[in-house]
Write an enzyme that holds these catalytic residues in place. Sequence first.
Site, PDB file in Angstrom:
ATOM      1  N   LYS A 207     -31.039   5.302   9.456  1.00 32.77           N
ATOM      2  CA  LYS A 207     -32.371   5.875   9.231  1.00 32.77           C
ATOM      3  C   LYS A 207     -32.270   7.097   8.319  1.00 32.77           C
ATOM      4  O   LYS A 207     -33.084   7.278   7.407  1.00 32.77           O
ATOM      5  CB  LYS A 207     -33.030   6.235  10.575  1.00 32.77           C
TER       6      LYS A 207
ATOM      7  N   GLN B  63     -34.065   8.926  19.439  1.00 36.37           N
ATOM      8  CA  GLN B  63     -33.357   7.652  19.472  1.00 36.37           C
ATOM      9  C   GLN B  63     -33.152   7.187  20.918  1.00 36.37           C
ATOM     10  O   GLN B  63     -32.651   7.930  21.751  1.00 36.37           O
ATOM     11  CB  GLN B  63     -32.004   7.798  18.754  1.00 36.37           C
TER      12      GLN B  63
ATOM     13  N   ASP C  63     -42.709   6.724  15.564  1.00 41.37           N
ATOM     14  CA  ASP C  63     -42.275   5.491  16.227  1.00 41.37           C
ATOM     15  C   ASP C  63     -43.460   4.801  16.909  1.00 41.37           C
ATOM     16  O   ASP C  63     -43.363   3.656  17.318  1.00 41.37           O
ATOM     17  CB  ASP C  63     -41.201   5.814  17.287  1.00 41.37           C
TER      18      ASP C  63
END
Length: 287
Positions: free
Chosen positions: A54, A98, A121
Amino acid sequence: MPAQIIDGKAIAETVRNQVAAETQRLIRDTGIVPHLAAVLVGNDPASEVYVRNKERACQKAGLRSTLHRLSTATTQADLLELIAALNHDMSVHGILVQLPLPKHLDSTQILDAILPTKDVDAFHPENTGLMLQGRPRFVPCTPAGVMKMLEVSKVPTAGRHAVVIGRSDIVGKPMAALLVQKGIDATVTICHSRTADIGAVCRTADILIAAVGIPEFVKGDMLKPGAVVIDVGINRVNERLVGDVDFVAACAVASAITPVPGGVGPMTIAMLLLNTLKSARMMHRLS
Ligand code: NAP
């Protein structure tokens, strides 16, 4: 005829190039650099790889990325404090924690603490609600990536039966919610571990989306001839990445299929960049 391969790597590259061009324009016109702050707790090897990919993708597209590495011993209070600081930091447009977090941490409370306007997200209940109502702020990256693949590959969805295997908050549920939206107009069935005769349900799917987390769970005889198969699964088997679909068998039955790797995975990262760019534009009230 063997199934057409839906090339996620190529589609993702197009999206990333588009993000890079728009980012360059934004920086030139306003000086604003879209900024993603990633939080990694502990040292789970798979998470390390995801976060590195990412970060790399951000840098390649001209976005700023900052990685906050915390030890496994991090407490809930420490992590909440970091989230609060990132929420207040005006230079940060997107916050990504994460997953999975170490077991002693409450992921739901952590994800709920992210400011919804920085929740790139799209796991916050406010963003889930907006998406369900068909007025999304951010769309969760993996399902958004799948929708992009269906669109680019010109897969008809209206009136088609889409079967989603998996009901996680990250993939299965939002996937089904997107497919049923007005304008997409699929008829959607969600399967899970308690679904009876899952093979029979899958055989009625014009579009089958597998997000199960079991290597090669979907066999060739679970597919309707000509079905479009989207394999979300990422499973490590003997150091090899394997999807949730038996790719070789499915290729003989499906009309189109995504490979693993090189399918949904790269799309997820591309959509994260898109969400971060969108967040920067929204925060500065740009269209
Ligand atoms: P998850 O939270 O573990 O959910 C798995 C789902 O599959 C659950 O709803 C579960 O049902 C269902 N399931 C399990 N066993 C089943 C069975 N025997 N029959 C039918 N359904 C069954 O996983 P996830 O986070 O959604 O991820 C799914 C897969 O996608 C994983 O391989 C993951 O690595 C991958 N993934 C890929 C990306 C990407 O970027 N490509 C992103 C995210 C996830 P219950 O609810 O009844 O337990």
